[in-house]
Design a protein around this motif. Structure first.
Motif, PDB file in Angstrom:
ATOM      1  N   TYR A   2       0.991  -1.176   0.034  1.00 51.02           N
ATOM      2  CA  TYR A   2      -0.142  -0.118   0.089  1.00 51.02           C
ATOM      3  C   TYR A   2       0.603   1.171  -0.131  1.00 51.02           C
ATOM      4  O   TYR A   2       1.971   1.187   0.431  1.00 51.02           O
ATOM      5  CB  TYR A   2      -0.997   0.110   1.532  1.00 51.02           C
ATOM      6  N   ASP A  55       4.474  -2.466   3.203  1.00 52.74           N
ATOM      7  CA  ASP A  55       4.645  -3.788   2.741  1.00 52.74           C
ATOM      8  C   ASP A  55       3.925  -4.769   3.592  1.00 52.74           C
ATOM      9  O   ASP A  55       4.535  -5.317   4.716  1.00 52.74           O
ATOM     10  CB  ASP A  55       6.258  -4.370   2.557  1.00 52.74           C
ATOM     11  N   GLU A  58      -2.123  -7.507   3.681  1.00 52.56           N
ATOM     12  CA  GLU A  58      -3.756  -7.215   3.988  1.00 52.56           C
ATOM     13  C   GLU A  58      -3.622  -5.795   5.098  1.00 52.56           C
ATOM     14  O   GLU A  58      -2.685  -6.024   5.902  1.00 52.56           O
ATOM     15  CB  GLU A  58      -4.396  -8.201   4.436  1.00 52.56           C
ATOM     16  N   SER A  80      -7.048   0.087  -1.970  1.00 55.38           N
ATOM     17  CA  SER A  80      -6.514  -1.089  -2.635  1.00 55.38           C
ATOM     18  C   SER A  80      -5.095  -1.030  -2.772  1.00 55.38           C
ATOM     19  O   SER A  80      -4.357  -0.338  -2.718  1.00 55.38           O
ATOM     20  CB  SER A  80      -7.271  -1.284  -3.966  1.00 55.38           C
ATOM     21  N   GLN A  81      -4.708  -2.562  -2.833  1.00 51.55           N
ATOM     22  CA  GLN A  81      -3.311  -2.927  -3.152  1.00 51.55           C
ATOM     23  C   GLN A  81      -2.675  -2.308  -4.491  1.00 51.55           C
ATOM     24  O   GLN A  81      -3.546  -2.189  -5.272  1.00 51.55           O
ATOM     25  CB  GLN A  81      -2.870  -4.221  -2.877  1.00 51.55           C
ATOM     26  N   GLU A  87       3.846  -3.200  -8.095  1.00 48.94           N
ATOM     27  CA  GLU A  87       4.540  -3.966  -6.705  1.00 48.94           C
ATOM     28  C   GLU A  87       6.004  -4.421  -7.092  1.00 48.94           C
ATOM     29  O   GLU A  87       6.907  -4.141  -6.317  1.00 48.94           O
ATOM     30  CB  GLU A  87       3.785  -4.907  -6.100  1.00 48.94           C
TER      31      GLU A  87
END
Length: 173
Positions: A2, A55, A58, A80-81, A87
């Motif tokens: 995130y 990092d 969830e 949201s990721q 990433e």
């Protein structure tokens, strides 16, 4: 992973505060060469001023509370990721918490070839290069938005202005 938006200049403080709470976070940094008083020196600079990358798989309420109460954090950029591709870029940019070194390359037949450093893997993402300033600009996507990051880069052979073989170059300074 995130993205946390924080006060500019407080990024490393937020990373340290989260590390004290056993939460992994990164503020990607880079080394650049600057000319001061006629001599080249290296300096460490943040890649994304005002952003820290959290990092975690969830974002549960316990982690969110720890993030929220860190001095210098402003908000979570998105609930949201990051996408898998984004990433991967960020993990590579984070470099395990160490600053990215200076990439090296050469010009052959008016084509820029990177031989060492971060840009070797992302040579196709180079937008432009400044030979005099020893810096290259690469394109990175975060949450679907394009960002230009400036990285240190030295060209070993003198010659004409390099062209990027992928055709992604906009202009070269």
């Amino acid at each position: 992973m995130y993205v946390i938006y924080c006060q500019s200049g407080k990024e490393m403080s937020v990373v340290r505060q989260l590390a004290e709470k056993n939460i992994t976070a990164y503020a990607p940094r880079r080394l650049v060469q600057e000319r001061r008083r006629g001599k080249w020196t290296q300096r460490e600079i943040l890649l994304f001023s005002g952003y820290v990358f959290l990092d975690c798989a969830e974002l549960d309420p316990e982690i969110w509370q720890a993030v929220k109460f860190c001095y210098g954090t402003l908000k979570l950029l998105s609930s949201s990721q990051l996408s898998q591709t984004e990433e991967e870029y960020i993990r590579f940019l984070c470099n395990g918490g160490c600053p990215l070194g200076i990439s090296r390359g050469y010009v052959s037949g008016n084509v820029l070839h990177i031989t060492d450093g971060f840009l070797k893997r992302f040579e196709h993402r180079i937008i432009r290069y400044n030979r005099r300033g020893k810096r290259a600009v690469a394109d990175v996507t975060i949450y679907g938005r394009h960002y230009e990051i400036i990285l240190g880069c030295e060209i070993e052979a003198a010659g004409t202005s390099p062209l990027i073989s992928s055709g992604a170059v906009k202009y070269i300074l």
